[in-house]
Design a protein around this motif. Structure first.
Motif, short mmCIF file in Angstrom:
data_model
loop_
_atom_site.label_atom_id
_atom_site.label_comp_id
_atom_site.label_asym_id
_atom_site.label_seq_id
_atom_site.Cartn_x
_atom_site.Cartn_y
_atom_site.Cartn_z
N PRO A 197 0.86 -1.14 -0.05
CA PRO A 197 0.05 0.05 -0.05
C PRO A 197 1.08 1.24 -0.01
CG PRO A 197 0.15 -0.66 2.26
CD PRO A 197 1.00 -1.88 1.49
N HIS A 198 1.66 1.36 -1.03
CA HIS A 198 2.72 2.50 -1.02
C HIS A 198 3.12 2.72 -2.52
CE1 HIS A 198 7.21 3.35 0.33
NE2 HIS A 198 6.60 4.20 -0.26
N PHE A 202 5.44 9.02 0.85
CA PHE A 202 4.48 9.49 1.64
C PHE A 202 4.45 10.79 1.93
CE2 PHE A 202 4.23 4.83 2.47
CZ PHE A 202 2.99 4.52 2.59
N ILE A 203 3.49 11.46 2.59
CA ILE A 203 3.56 13.02 2.88
C ILE A 203 2.96 12.90 4.11
CG2 ILE A 203 3.57 13.91 0.39
CD1 ILE A 203 0.68 14.55 0.77
N ASN A 205 0.27 14.10 5.70
CA ASN A 205 -0.97 13.79 6.01
C ASN A 205 -1.33 12.23 6.12
OD1 ASN A 205 -1.30 13.15 3.45
ND2 ASN A 205 -2.81 14.66 2.71
N GLY A 206 -0.20 11.50 5.84
CA GLY A 206 -0.53 10.17 5.78
C GLY A 206 -0.80 9.37 4.36
N TYR A 207 -0.98 10.30 3.49
CA TYR A 207 -1.26 9.72 2.14
C TYR A 207 0.22 9.67 1.43
CZ TYR A 207 -6.21 9.83 3.07
OH TYR A 207 -7.57 10.04 3.58
N THR A 208 -0.11 8.83 0.14
CA THR A 208 1.30 8.93 -0.72
C THR A 208 0.88 10.06 -1.67
OG1 THR A 208 0.08 7.47 -2.24
CG2 THR A 208 1.35 6.51 -0.37
N GLU A 211 -1.53 9.00 -4.24
CA GLU A 211 -2.94 9.19 -3.82
C GLU A 211 -3.56 10.44 -3.93
OE1 GLU A 211 -2.74 5.46 -0.67
OE2 GLU A 211 -2.41 7.49 0.23
N SER A 229 -11.19 10.33 -1.98
CA SER A 229 -10.41 9.83 -1.10
C SER A 229 -9.70 8.26 -1.70
CB SER A 229 -11.28 9.18 -0.06
OG SER A 229 -10.85 8.56 1.18
N ALA A 230 -8.54 8.32 -1.59
CA ALA A 230 -7.90 7.31 -2.41
C ALA A 230 -6.84 6.29 -1.74
CB ALA A 230 -6.94 7.79 -3.66
N THR A 231 -6.81 5.13 -2.08
CA THR A 231 -5.78 4.07 -1.73
C THR A 231 -5.18 3.55 -2.45
OG1 THR A 231 -7.07 3.88 0.64
CG2 THR A 231 -5.39 2.27 0.17
N VAL A 233 -2.35 1.29 -4.34
CA VAL A 233 -1.69 -0.29 -3.94
C VAL A 233 -1.05 -0.98 -5.02
CG1 VAL A 233 -1.97 -2.51 -2.79
CG2 VAL A 233 -3.32 -0.67 -1.97
N SER B 244 -8.57 -2.46 1.97
CA SER B 244 -8.50 -1.09 2.30
C SER B 244 -10.06 -0.70 2.62
CB SER B 244 -8.36 -0.50 0.47
OG SER B 244 -8.67 0.74 0.32
N LEU B 275 6.60 6.55 6.87
CA LEU B 275 7.89 7.29 6.54
C LEU B 275 9.01 6.34 6.48
CD1 LEU B 275 7.06 10.92 7.91
CD2 LEU B 275 7.10 10.02 5.52
N TYR B 279 4.11 -0.67 7.26
CA TYR B 279 2.75 -0.83 7.03
C TYR B 279 2.58 -2.35 6.78
CZ TYR B 279 5.20 -0.21 2.44
OH TYR B 279 6.21 -0.07 1.43
N ARG B 295 -1.63 2.40 7.83
CA ARG B 295 -2.11 3.34 6.95
C ARG B 295 -3.60 4.04 7.41
NH1 ARG B 295 -1.24 4.10 1.30
NH2 ARG B 295 -1.42 6.08 2.39
N ARG B 297 -5.46 6.94 8.42
CA ARG B 297 -5.44 8.34 8.21
C ARG B 297 -6.82 8.83 8.00
NH1 ARG B 297 -5.23 4.95 3.88
NH2 ARG B 297 -5.53 5.58 1.79
N ASP B 299 -9.87 10.63 6.51
CA ASP B 299 -10.46 10.80 5.16
C ASP B 299 -11.14 12.27 5.04
OD1 ASP B 299 -12.14 11.05 2.77
OD2 ASP B 299 -13.40 9.44 3.09
N THR B 301 -12.63 13.77 2.84
CA THR B 301 -13.76 14.15 2.01
C THR B 301 -15.05 14.14 2.70
OG1 THR B 301 -14.09 12.02 1.16
CG2 THR B 301 -12.41 13.03 0.11
N ASN B 307 -9.51 6.08 6.71
CA ASN B 307 -8.94 5.14 5.80
C ASN B 307 -8.23 4.14 6.72
OD1 ASN B 307 -10.31 5.37 3.23
ND2 ASN B 307 -9.15 7.32 3.19
N TRP B 309 -5.68 0.35 6.21
CA TRP B 309 -5.34 -0.91 5.57
C TRP B 309 -5.07 -2.13 6.72
CZ3 TRP B 309 -4.88 -2.53 0.75
CH2 TRP B 309 -3.95 -3.41 0.52
#
Lengths: 337, 337
Positions: A197-198, A202-203, A205-208, A211, A229-231, A233, B244, B275, B279, B295, B297, B299, B301, B307, B309
């Motif tokens: 899942p990477h 990564f940034i 806010n916990g998202y990549t 994403e 809202s995206a994941t 993988v 997910s 980081l 995961y 993961r 984090r 959401d 939206t 979200n 994983w």
């Protein structure tokens, strides 16, 4: 009919190779093709149609006389070379994420926002692979039903990380069969028989970044009011990305009308007859130009909800094909035949 | 300490084998173990601790004197054999989907609804693999924040389809490396280097039975008010299912508190330091008992969106381990030591 001088920067990578292949396949009006790469990558002979081309080093002077350059390199190289190319009078179609969110740079999916190209200032950005196939599938739905929110989980193939990642998966599978230890260098863990899942960094806010590309590019290309809202993988598939997409629309939506709507949209093929095992899968999408949509069904848990499953060849519509379609659009609307 | 006579029906399958392995690993209080199977599968010698056991045919008379039988067979066989076993005074822990939604049958995840076991009438059902790992991860979140809706996309390994499916993936990979044609029989398409949005049969509403298990079992085990929208996908992984999961809760939720909450819950291991590339992934979960969550984090939206994983070994917590934990619970609460 006018013909154009074309360059490919990064011609030996997975996307660069696919651009060369598609230029022939689509009979792109080429006068001269120039293959550009790094210093170490220059001086190599590559066949194009009946010609033997020699790769040259990209840099100052390399873009003189070139009309259109396809940049198939990472964002660091794009950032360095694009200004040089523009300076030398060339229009850049950039596959990297470098300029995508730049307000001066149009970000184009030809089926969705072709007219945005008219405002280009020398660079036109090609969207992220996962964004392209998702938005092609969602464009006709948004036009008719007004999408409010998207929850998407991706199943992305290794070719999205380039040729070396394809080699890594192949090597790992060979080592597995031979009973050897499995090593990895492109990905932080083995990708064979695994799921990561990477994708991209990564940034905070916990998202990549991958994403966030889907979040931000959707707003820029389709509609700034759509929430995503995206994941993202990575899975052990060679070519073809899949997406499990859940949407909520403002207007009342039903699967049968959506199926009909999508069937009529250019670039989409609906494969949706599950009782006969018909649904999109990567091996069906491989080496084809379509965005395949299936598993179209009502989401019973929410008002105006829908689930769909979208698959496309990430090197074609997700990268090289969309870039060439941008070039065709550029010729059609601006450079003219 | 009291010891029990135990039977495994389907001892040679992927789940049956794992049950045998875990009975030893967990030092289950066994007096006598009986291995049962089909007519063709009987008379085969299998090692258990220091003994050589011989498989016998399951059927009338086979369950006499047995206290607990683990049923690791498909729902057709469970349907046929379970009444016989009960009749002969044996308590059935059934891994199939046959009795799960039967109102008279408790459907148990010991960490979640242990007391439901008190109402058993001879059969206790083990939930679906995808449901178990999802609900273990969501139980502490639901208790604190009240989950309204779940949107889940799964990434399921082939071992969920049994030993023959593991062999099929291995054979396909070998044929790919050797440059041979790839054949398939367990799945409708090749599973190697592919992804199939198709687990169990499709039903009329466009969903698969696997997807509906996640919907219905969640309501029965955790809370009938939780809405689940599921997409179940098979990927070329040998062991370990990934999910997910997107949720919306009634109460205000924040990732840091969730992380703390999950860390304290029995059976869960939080792996969430992206980081540093930390995961959950299938190869980490393989042959371990935990439900791994990462993961985690916000959401952005939706109000109160999150979200996560989730990864777990589908043959262990997703099947054999949960079944044995049910048996341990049964001994603890009902049969007594």
């Amino acid at each position: 009919m006018k013909k154009f001088n074309v360059a490919i920067v990064g011609a030996r990578g997975a996307v660069g190779k696919k651009v060369m292949e598609l230029l022939v396949e689509r009979n792109f009006p080429i006068n001269k093709l120039k293959l550009l790469g790094s210093e170490e990558g220059s001086g190599i002979q590559i066949k194009f149609k009946d010609e033997d081309l020699i790769t040259e080093q990209a840099g100052k002077g390399a873009f003189k006389g070139i009309d259109i350059a396809f940049f198939c390199v990472n964002k660091e190289i794009s950032e360095k070379l694009a200004p040089i190319a523009i300076d030398e009078g060339c229009i850049v179609i950039d596959n990297s994420s470098c300029f995508r969110m730049n307000k001066e740079v149009p970000l184009i999916i030809p089926e969705i926002n072709p007219h945005d190209i008219d405002f280009h200032k020398g660079i036109i950005a090609n969207p992220n692979c996962s964004t392209i196939q998702m938005l092609v599938a969602l464009k006709p739905i948004h036009d008719s039903y007004n999408i409010k929110r998207i929850v998407v989980s991706t199943y992305q193939s290794v070719s999205g990380s380039g040729k070396k990642a394809i080699d890594e998966l192949n090597d790992q599978v060979k080592d597995y069969i031979a009973g050897n230890d499995i090593s990895n260098s492109i990905y932080p863990y083995q990708i064979s028989f695994n799921a990561l899942p990477h994708i991209d960094d990564f940034i905070e806010n916990g998202y990549t970044k991958e994403e966030m590309k889907m979040v931000n590019e959707t707003k820029k290309i389709l509609d700034k009011n759509i929430e995503v809202s995206a994941t993202a993988v990575r899975i052990p598939v060679i070519k073809g990305h899949c997406e499990s997409i859940n949407i909520q629309t403002k207007k009342k939506i039903d699967p049968e009308s959506v199926k009909e709507l999508l069937s009529k949209f250019k670039g989409i093929k609906v494969l949706d007859d599950p009782l006969n095992n018909l649904y999109p899968i990567p091996i069906t999408a491989e080496e084809t130009d379509y965005v395949y949509v299936g598993r179209i069904r009502k989401d019973f848990t929410i008002k105006n909800g829908l689930n769909i499953w979208v698959v496309s060849d990430n090197l074609r519509k997700g990268a090289a094909l969309n870039a060439i379609q941008i070039a065709e659009l550029l010729i059609d609307r601006i450079l003219k035949y």
